[in-house]
Design a protein around this motif. Structure first.
Motif, short mmCIF file in Angstrom:
data_model
loop_
_atom_site.label_atom_id
_atom_site.label_comp_id
_atom_site.label_asym_id
_atom_site.label_seq_id
_atom_site.Cartn_x
_atom_site.Cartn_y
_atom_site.Cartn_z
N SER A 62 -65.14 -36.60 -5.14
CA SER A 62 -66.49 -35.91 -4.68
C SER A 62 -66.57 -34.58 -5.48
O SER A 62 -67.62 -34.32 -5.95
CB SER A 62 -66.56 -35.68 -3.44
OG SER A 62 -65.67 -34.57 -2.73
N ALA A 63 -65.39 -33.97 -5.86
CA ALA A 63 -65.46 -32.89 -6.69
C ALA A 63 -65.86 -33.16 -8.03
O ALA A 63 -66.72 -32.60 -8.59
CB ALA A 63 -64.07 -32.22 -6.70
N GLU A 64 -65.06 -34.40 -8.65
CA GLU A 64 -65.59 -34.73 -9.96
C GLU A 64 -67.18 -34.87 -10.08
O GLU A 64 -67.76 -34.53 -11.25
CB GLU A 64 -64.78 -36.29 -10.14
CG GLU A 64 -65.28 -36.71 -11.43
CD GLU A 64 -64.55 -38.33 -11.62
OE1 GLU A 64 -64.70 -39.00 -10.48
OE2 GLU A 64 -64.41 -38.55 -12.66
N ARG A 65 -67.66 -35.87 -9.07
CA ARG A 65 -68.94 -36.31 -9.16
C ARG A 65 -69.95 -34.93 -9.12
O ARG A 65 -70.82 -34.72 -9.95
CB ARG A 65 -69.43 -37.05 -7.97
CG ARG A 65 -68.60 -38.35 -8.26
CD ARG A 65 -69.52 -39.57 -7.61
NE ARG A 65 -68.78 -40.76 -8.14
CZ ARG A 65 -68.28 -41.66 -7.36
NH1 ARG A 65 -68.55 -41.34 -5.98
NH2 ARG A 65 -67.78 -42.82 -7.55
N ARG A 71 -72.27 -28.91 -12.78
CA ARG A 71 -71.33 -28.08 -13.49
C ARG A 71 -71.02 -26.82 -12.94
O ARG A 71 -70.94 -25.71 -13.33
CB ARG A 71 -72.04 -27.72 -15.12
CG ARG A 71 -72.34 -28.90 -15.92
CD ARG A 71 -71.54 -28.97 -17.18
NE ARG A 71 -71.64 -30.26 -17.66
CZ ARG A 71 -72.84 -30.94 -18.40
NH1 ARG A 71 -73.87 -30.39 -18.16
NH2 ARG A 71 -72.74 -32.10 -18.61
N ASP A 72 -70.92 -26.72 -11.54
CA ASP A 72 -70.48 -25.56 -10.90
C ASP A 72 -69.25 -25.72 -10.43
O ASP A 72 -68.68 -26.75 -9.82
CB ASP A 72 -71.40 -25.54 -9.60
CG ASP A 72 -71.15 -24.57 -8.68
OD1 ASP A 72 -70.25 -23.78 -8.97
OD2 ASP A 72 -71.84 -24.43 -7.40
N SER A 73 -68.46 -24.84 -11.28
CA SER A 73 -67.10 -24.83 -11.00
C SER A 73 -66.30 -24.63 -9.59
O SER A 73 -65.31 -25.05 -9.35
CB SER A 73 -66.24 -23.85 -11.84
OG SER A 73 -66.65 -22.45 -11.71
N THR A 74 -67.11 -24.04 -9.03
CA THR A 74 -66.95 -24.04 -7.73
C THR A 74 -66.27 -25.30 -6.89
O THR A 74 -65.57 -25.27 -5.94
CB THR A 74 -67.49 -22.89 -6.61
OG1 THR A 74 -68.95 -23.58 -6.70
CG2 THR A 74 -67.72 -21.58 -7.21
N LEU A 75 -67.13 -26.20 -7.02
CA LEU A 75 -67.13 -27.31 -6.41
C LEU A 75 -65.80 -28.29 -6.83
O LEU A 75 -65.29 -28.94 -6.00
CB LEU A 75 -68.14 -28.49 -6.96
CG LEU A 75 -69.65 -28.07 -6.67
CD1 LEU A 75 -70.79 -29.08 -7.10
CD2 LEU A 75 -69.77 -28.32 -4.97
N LEU A 76 -65.04 -27.55 -7.95
CA LEU A 76 -63.70 -28.00 -8.17
C LEU A 76 -62.48 -27.82 -7.29
O LEU A 76 -61.37 -28.15 -7.44
CB LEU A 76 -63.40 -27.72 -9.62
CG LEU A 76 -64.35 -28.71 -10.76
CD1 LEU A 76 -63.85 -28.10 -12.12
CD2 LEU A 76 -64.00 -30.08 -10.69
N GLU A 77 -62.95 -26.83 -6.56
CA GLU A 77 -61.80 -26.15 -5.63
C GLU A 77 -60.80 -27.02 -4.97
O GLU A 77 -59.58 -27.07 -5.19
CB GLU A 77 -62.26 -25.17 -4.78
CG GLU A 77 -62.02 -23.61 -5.31
CD GLU A 77 -62.68 -22.69 -4.59
OE1 GLU A 77 -62.57 -22.51 -3.28
OE2 GLU A 77 -63.36 -21.81 -5.16
N PRO A 78 -61.45 -27.99 -4.09
CA PRO A 78 -60.67 -29.02 -3.31
C PRO A 78 -59.75 -29.80 -4.34
O PRO A 78 -58.80 -30.34 -3.82
CB PRO A 78 -61.68 -29.87 -2.51
CG PRO A 78 -63.00 -29.39 -2.77
CD PRO A 78 -63.03 -28.16 -3.97
#
Lengths: 467, 143
Positions: A62-65, A71-78
């Motif tokens: 889900s972070a990838e998607r 392109r919000d890098s905060t979504l990559l956190e988990p």
């Protein structure tokens, strides 16, 4: 009145077997319960870890998607936080089911799929960050194919874990169903054994008690009879002495006082009276001696039979020399527990007997030999007194007149004489009775064999006390 | 002082007669006092004890038969030898029985001599002579 020990042995062995079986069952039961609960725990842990792996992967996806879209890098956190935890989790899953080869293969596959997918995620994120959008459809399709494979693997792993749990459960239930039946059978069996042995032992004890009471009564009767007989022998041997002595004294007085006026014939008759009274006095004397052997309560000490025999030989030396006799002791005699003066009387009487019944034409030779013998080998007529222990067998053999073996037991009876006329003046028939009594006093016995005109042998059996 | 006399405890009349004859045969003129059982013997001795002031003496010695009715020789011997006053009197056990245990027991009880009654009359006369001359001539006895 033999107490039946085999019942007790059987009851004991059965109880022991039952106890062993029960302990074994209990142990097995405990162990299987333990193993089962461990296995259940493993299965649930496997399922839990699997779930965690799955959720980490789903978080990453889900972070990838989210990143590709926004392109919000905060979504990559988990994703960044958990991606490196996935592989160690799979490793620990693998160790959990180390004994299941199929699961091992599944976990290897899972690991491979997982690393492939994670690599895909990482490259997709990189490309998205650089703004490269070429082949995005293709990449997503590949990811979907991989995820299908992943789902399948996950299902298999879960299925295998649940299947094993179910199999174990079935096994356990079968075992649990059978154990109570088995326990029930054992219980019934042991209860029956218990009750039966109780009744048997009870019955045997009652019987024994009855015998014991009977025995006690008989001992009481015997004791009374014994005391009376003792009184009787005492009276016979002591009180008879007095009138006998008086008969002799008066006869003597008569013969001496009227020496001149008594005719020869009367003197002869008086002499006969005196002789007869003397003989009877001898008999009562012997009776007293014999009864003292029965009633005397003397404590045995260690006695060296060699020494006893030496003393007896010294005492008999004169008589032996007179008859030109020989006393041969072939081997050393034992030291036994006994009453010294009785043992001296024993040998004295035996040697005296041999000398008395020696043949006129041949000087007496008395041979004394010792050997050890098992109680079982002693002839039946005397065995009633013997146990199964070992005995010193002392043989006293002579070359005298001997006797016929049909009288082998009779010669030990009190005042029994085989030949009344010839030996009237010498023998009163008490010597061998005393020999037998002394042997009985020493816990042994005596028997004899003889050949007429060749000699007699007396066998003395002294018990050897167990060490 | 009164002359010494001999106390004889003997239940059998024949034996008393034989003893008396044996004394006479030896020519002894000692007074012989006969009692027939143990109780009589003790009564006689305590009688003397109570009348001692009247100058009546104890016997020089006692000839004691062992087998007597009422109270036998062994019991009497024991009582005499345990009595503080009477135990000084010499007691000669004079009996038919020749038995090791009996002999040992009598000496243990305090007998002064143990003599077996002889069978022939001649030996009886001789034994009486020996006893009497030993206790009245050879030995010293308490007065």
């Amino acid at each position: 009145m033999k107490f039946r020990f085999q019942y007790i042995y059987t009851a004991f062995i059965l109880s022991f077997i039952i106890l062993t079986v029960l302990s074994f069952l209990f142990y097995k039961r405990l162990m299987s319960t333990n193993r089962f609960s461990n296995e259940v725990e493993h299965t649930y842990e496997t399922l839990y870890l699997l779930n965690k792996v799955d959720s980490y992967l789903k978080d990453a996806i889900s972070a990838e998607r989210g990143f590709i879209l926004s392109r919000d890098s905060t979504l990559l956190e988990p994703y960044l936080l958990n991606q490196h935890k996935i592989n160690p989790l799979i490793d620990s899953l693998r160790t959990l089911s180390i004994d299941n080869a199929r699961q091992q293969v599944h976990f290897n596959n899972l690991k491979r799929i997982m690393s492939e997918r994670l690599q895909m995620i990482s490259s997709n994120i990189n490309k998205a960050a650089l703004g490269e959008e070429a082949h995005l459809d293709l990449r997503l399709l590949r990811a979907k194919v991989l995820m299908n494979e992943y789902d399948l693997m996950l299902q298999r792993i879960e299925g295998e874990a649940r299947r094993m749990l179910l199999a174990r459960n079935e096994q356990k239930e079968l075992y649990q169903r059978n154990t109570p039946n088995f326990l029930y059978v054992i219980f019934v069996f042991s209860a029956i054994t218990f009750v039966v042995s109780f009744f048997i032992i009870n019955r045997e004890l009652r019987k024994r008690l009855g015998f014991q009471q009977q025995l006690q009564q008989q001992v009481g009767v015997l004791n009374r009879a014994n005391a009376e007989l003792e009184q009787l022998t005492h009276t016979a041997s002591h009180h008879l002495q007095e009138p006998l002595r008086k008969i002799r004294t008066f006869a003597d007085r008569l013969a001496n006082k009227h020496k001149e006026s008594i005719p020869e014939e009367t003197r002869g008759l008086l002499h006969k009276i005196e002789n007869t009274a003397a003989h009877m006095q001898g008999l009562t004397d012997d009776m007293a001696k014999y009864s003292s052997l029965i009633t005397a309560q003397e404590y045995p000490t260690d006695v060296d039979l060699n020494y006893v025999l030496l003393k007896v030989a010294e005492k008999m030396d004169e008589r032996l020399a007179l008859q030109e006799g020989k006393l041969i002791i072939t081997n050393s005699l034992p030291v036994i527990r006994g009453i010294p003066h009785q043992l001296a009387t024993l040998f004295e009487q035996l040697i005296d007997n041999s000398l008395k019944f020696s043949r006129k034409d041949e000087p007496p030779v008395i041979t004394i030999t010792r050997e050890e013998i098992s109680g079982k080998k002693i002839s039946d007529t005397v065995t009633s007194l013997f146990g199964g222990t070992i005995y010193h067998k002392v043989s006293v053999a002579d070359n005298g007149m001997g006797f016929s073996n049909e009288f082998a037991e009779k010669i030990f009876e009190l005042f029994q004489k085989l030949d009344t006329h010839q030996l009237f003046y010498q023998s009163k028939g008490i010597g061998l009775a005393m020999v037998q009594r002394i042997m009985i006093n020493h816990g042994g016995n005596v028997n004899a064999t003889g050949i007429i005109g060749k000699g007699a042998t007396f066998y003395l059996y002294f018990p050897i006390p167990p060490v | 002082m009164q002359k010494l006399f001999i106390l004889i405890a003997e239940d059998d009349a024949d034996d008393r007669f034989l003893l008396q004859t044996a004394f006479e045969e030896n020519g002894f003129t000692d007074t012989l006092h006969f009692v027939e059982n143990g109780i009589e013997l003790l009564e006689y001795l305590t009688g003397i004890m109570h009348k001692k002031n009247l100058d009546i003496q104890y016997p020089g010695f006692i000839l004691l038969d062992l087998n007597m009715p009422k109270k036998d020789g062994r019991e009497v011997l024991k009582e005499i030898k345990q009595h503080p006053e009477l135990k000084k009197i010499p007691v000669i056990v004079f009996t038919t029985t020749k038995n090791e245990h009996e002999i040992r027991r009598c000496y243990e009880l305090g007998a002064n001599t143990y003599v077996v009654k002889p069978v022939s009359f001649d030996s009886l006369v001789k034994v009486i002579y020996e006893i009497r001359s030993y206790w009245f001539e050879t030995a010293s006895i308490p007065v």
